[in-house]
Scaffold this active site. Sequence first.
Site: not given
Length: 340
Positions: A170, A87, A114
Site C-alpha cells: 500500500s 499487465d 508489488n
Amino acid sequence: MTSHSEFGLETSGLDVAKTFANQIQGRNVVITGVSPNGIGEGTAIAFASQKPKTLILASRTRSKVEDVASNIHSKYPDVDVRIVIVDMSSQESVHQAASEISSMISTLDILINNAGVVIQDRRWTPEKIELQFATNHVCPFLFTNLLMPLLLKAAKESDTPGATRIVTLSSAGHRLSPIRFHDYNFEGHPIPPEEEHIKDLPPAFVKARDGYPGFIAYGHSKTANILFALYLQEHLRDMGIMSYTLHPGGVSTDMSRNLDEEGAEAINRTSKYWKTPDQGSSTTLVAALDPALNNPVGLFLDNCQFKEPAAHATNPDAARRLWALSEELVGAKFTLGSKL
C-alpha cells in the site's frame, strides 16, 4: 510486534532476508511489478540471496523483467528464476499469467503484490475501470484469488501455520481518501460525506484534470490495498495463511515518471529520507518472512514495524463492501471463509 525492533528506516532488504533465511530456502515465491531500479527488483534480489526453490517475477515489460532476471543470475546463478508477463491493468492478462504460474508450480508459499501505478491523467482499462483502481487493487485482487488454490495447498502442506503469506504493498498515501463506493471510477457521481477525501491538503494533491483528481484516486486505491489485506487476514488465518500490507517508505524509483513537475515536487516533499530499492524492500521482507507474524499481531507495517493506518482503512464493513464490489468488477465470486 515484529521480532526485530532494531529494524527501521535504513534497514536493508538483503539483511532482512539473511536474518530470515530459513523462511526463504526451498520455498516458492511470486513477485509482481518487477523492473530495474524499483522496489520489485530490490525485493527479488533479497529473496534470491537466500535460495528459494522457485522465484517467479511477474511484470508487464519483458525487456525490463529480463534485465532483473539477468542481474539475479549474475549474483546468484543457482536460483531458479522464472519470468511471467502480466499487465496488471488487464483482467485477461491476469488470467493468462495466473494460469501460466499454476503450470509452473503446484504450491505457492509467498505472494508479493508489488505492482502499482500513480498518474494524474484519467485513463481506462479494457474493462472500463479507472486505471489506478484497476492496477493497484482490482487486478491484484483477481490475481491473488486465481492463485489461491496454490496458496491453500502450500499452507496445508506447511508445518508452520501462518508461514504462507500474501503481502500487498500500500502507501502512506492511503490517508488521502477512503473508498469512494458511490464513485469508484471518479466520474463525478455524488458521494456521501464519509467518502470525501481528507481536507486541507496541499493544492497539488487535490488538483483535478478534466474532473479527475489523480492523487485522490491514488489514495483511494491504496486504501483498497489495506482493506483487501484486512479481509484476507480475517478469512485465511484459520487456514494457515497470513496477509499483511505496508508502506515501503519514500523510495528512489521511476514511479513518478507519469507526473508533471508540480506533482513530482509534491511527492518529493512527502519524505525527508529517500531509500534505495534495497532499503525499500525491507518492510516487504519483514511482512513476508518474520515468524513473529505467523499470528495476526497487526496489519499495516511502516519502516519494518507495525503502524496504525487511517481509520477508514480498517473498517470491516468497508472491507466486506470492497470485496463484493471487486467480485462484481471481475465477474466472479470467491469464497474464502466465514469471518468479517
